[in-house]
Write a protein that holds these residues in place. Structure first.
Motif, PDB file in Angstrom:
ATOM      1  N   SER A  10       0.691  -1.235   0.079  1.00  0.00           N
ATOM      2  CA  SER A  10      -0.111  -0.221   0.089  1.00  0.00           C
ATOM      3  C   SER A  10       0.889   1.320  -0.034  1.00  0.00           C
ATOM      4  O   SER A  10       0.562   2.243  -0.517  1.00  0.00           O
ATOM      5  CB  SER A  10      -0.843  -0.021   1.233  1.00  0.00           C
ATOM      6  N   ASP A  36      -6.075  -0.970  -4.449  1.00  0.00           N
ATOM      7  CA  ASP A  36      -5.467  -1.618  -2.968  1.00  0.00           C
ATOM      8  C   ASP A  36      -6.615  -2.566  -2.573  1.00  0.00           C
ATOM      9  O   ASP A  36      -7.456  -2.172  -2.014  1.00  0.00           O
ATOM     10  CB  ASP A  36      -5.182  -0.551  -2.226  1.00  0.00           C
ATOM     11  N   GLU A  37      -6.386  -3.759  -2.952  1.00  0.00           N
ATOM     12  CA  GLU A  37      -7.201  -4.808  -2.689  1.00  0.00           C
ATOM     13  C   GLU A  37      -8.882  -4.477  -2.733  1.00  0.00           C
ATOM     14  O   GLU A  37      -9.540  -4.306  -1.887  1.00  0.00           O
ATOM     15  CB  GLU A  37      -7.050  -5.073  -1.102  1.00  0.00           C
TER      16      GLU A  37
HETATM   17 MG   LIG Z   1      -2.179  -2.631   2.532  1.00  0.00          MG
END
Ligand SMILES: [Mg+2]
Ligand SMILES: Nc1ncnc2c1ncn2[C@@H]1O[C@H](COP(=O)(O)OP(=O)(O)OP(=O)(O)O)[C@@H](O)[C@H]1O
Length: 292
Positions: free
Chosen positions: A79, A208-209
Motif C-alpha cells: 500500500s 488496493d485490495e
Molecule cells: Mg495494504
C-alpha cells in the motif's frame, strides 16, 4: 487507427500493447510527453515513515495497458508503494520518498509536476468502497470534473454515462442517478468508485485490495471489469487472493520484508511464470501458502 504491437518488459515478459495517436492536449503538455514505452518505471525507490524505511530499493517497469498484481505478506509495503505512485504518501506528516519514479518517462517527483495533477493521472481505488456520503451517484462520478472546473451540464452528463458504462454499472444505476451513492450494494459502490476514478481520464489506475470487502459474485464482476479496463488503462492491483492475481494480471510482482521490516521486490515476471515456475524459492513458498 490504433495499432497493436508487442513490447518486452524489463523482466522479459512480452505484453501486447495498443498504441494510439498522441492527442493534441497531450502533445501540448510538455510536463507529460508520452515518450516512454513504460507507463511506470521505478529506480531504487524507497519510502519512509519518519526514519522507518517501509519500502527499500524497488526497481521495476510496468508496460502500458497491462494489469500488474502486487502480492506479498502483510506489512511488506504494497500500500505504501501504491501511495508513492500517486503522490499520496507525502500527504502524511514525516514521510519521505527517495529514488526515481517515472510516469510515461517523466519524473513524477520533478519540480514541474503538480501533485494534484499527478493524482488525477494516477487514480486510486481503495479497499473499502468510499463513495462521497453526501453525494448522489451522478455527483460522485462527476465530482473530479466539477473540481476541475467543468460546468457544462451536457458534458458532465456525457462523462457520467461513459464512465458508468465503462465501469459496468450503467444498467444498474441509470434510472436512479440522483439517489445517494451510499444506497448501492458494496459491489456496486466499488464499481461506482471505479467510475469516479476513470471519469477524470487517468493514465494509471491503482487498486488496493479492491475486492476484499466484496462477496464472490461482486468480486468476479470487479475482476472482469479490471480486464476490460486494461484495454484503456494501466492497472496495478494489490491483492492477497492468489487466484485473483492469477486471473486478472499479466505480470506479478512479489514483495517480501528484510530483517528491518523494509519491504523489497523479490521478483517480477509474467503471472503464469510466477505461479508455476518462479525463480525464487521465497516466491514459491508464499504462493504455496507456506508463509505470509
Ligand atoms: Mg495494504
Ligand atoms: N501511517 C503510517 N505510519 C507509520 N508506519 C506505517 C504507516 N502506514 C504503514 N506503516 C508501516 O509501513 C509498513 C508497510 O505498510 P503497508 O501498509 O504499506 O503494508 P502492506 O503490504 O500494504 O500490508 P497489508 O497487506 O497488511 O495491507 C508496515 O511496517 C507498516 O506498519
Amino acid at each position: 487507427m490504433p495499432s497493436d504491437e508487442s513490447i518486452k518488459t524489463s523482466t522479459g515478459v512480452t505484453t501486447s500493447r495498443r498504441t494510439e495517436p498522441v492527442s493534441a492536449e497531450k502533445a501540448a503538455d510538455d510536463a507529460y510527453p508520452t515518450s516512454s514505452k513504460y507507463a511506470l518505471e521505478l529506480n531504487n525507490v524507497e519510502a519512509f515513515y519518519g526514519t522507518f524505511r517501509a519500502v527499500a530499493g524497488v526497481s521495476l517497469k510496468i508496460a502500458p495497458k497491462s494489469v500488474t498484481a502486487f502480492i506479498g505478506p502483510s506489512g511488506c509495503g504494497k500500500s505504501t508503494l501504491l501511495r508513492v505512485l500517486n503522490r499520496m504518501h507525502e500527504t502524511l506528516p514525516g514521510t519521505s520518498v527517495k529514488g526515481q519514479t517515472l510516469l510515461d518517462g517523466v519524473d513524477l517527483y520533478g519540480p514541474k509536476v503538480d501533485p494534484v495533477r499527478a493524482r488525477r493521472l494516477v487514480g486510486m481505488v481503495f479497499q473499502k468502497p468510499n463513495p462521497f456520503p453526501t453525494m448522489s451517484i451522478f455527483e460522485n462520478v462527476i465530482s473530479g470534473l466539477r473540481l476541475g472546473g467543468v460546468r457544462s451540464k451536457s458534458e458532465l452528463e456525457s462523462v457520467a454515462e461513459t464512465s458508468l458504462r465503462k465501469a459496468a454499472i450503467w444498467d444498474e444505476v441509470k434510472d436512479k442517478l440522483h439517489q445517494p451513492g451510499t444506497s448501492l450494494s458494496g459491489g456496486q459502490q466499488q464499481r461506482l468508485c471505479i467510475a469516479r476514478t476513470i471519469a477524470v481520464k487517468p493514465e494509471i489506475v491503482l487498486m488496493d485490495e479492491p475486492c476484499s470487502a466484496l462477496d464472490p459474485l461482486a468480486t468476479l464482476k470487479v475482476e472482469e471489469l479490471v480486464r476490460e479496463l486494461a484495454v484503456d488503462y494501466t492497472i496495478v492491483i494489490v491483492t492477497h487472493n492468489m487466484q485473483q492475481a492469477s486471473r486478472v494480471s499479466d505480470t506479478t510482482a512479489f514483495f517480501s520484508m528484510d530483517e528491518q521490516r523494509a519491504g523489497y521486490l523479490v521478483e517480477m515476471d509474467a503471472t503464469s511464470k510466477i505461479f508455476t515456475n518462479p525463480k525464487e524459492s521465497l516466491t514459491e513458498g508464499y504462493i504455496a501458502g507456506r508463509f505470509g
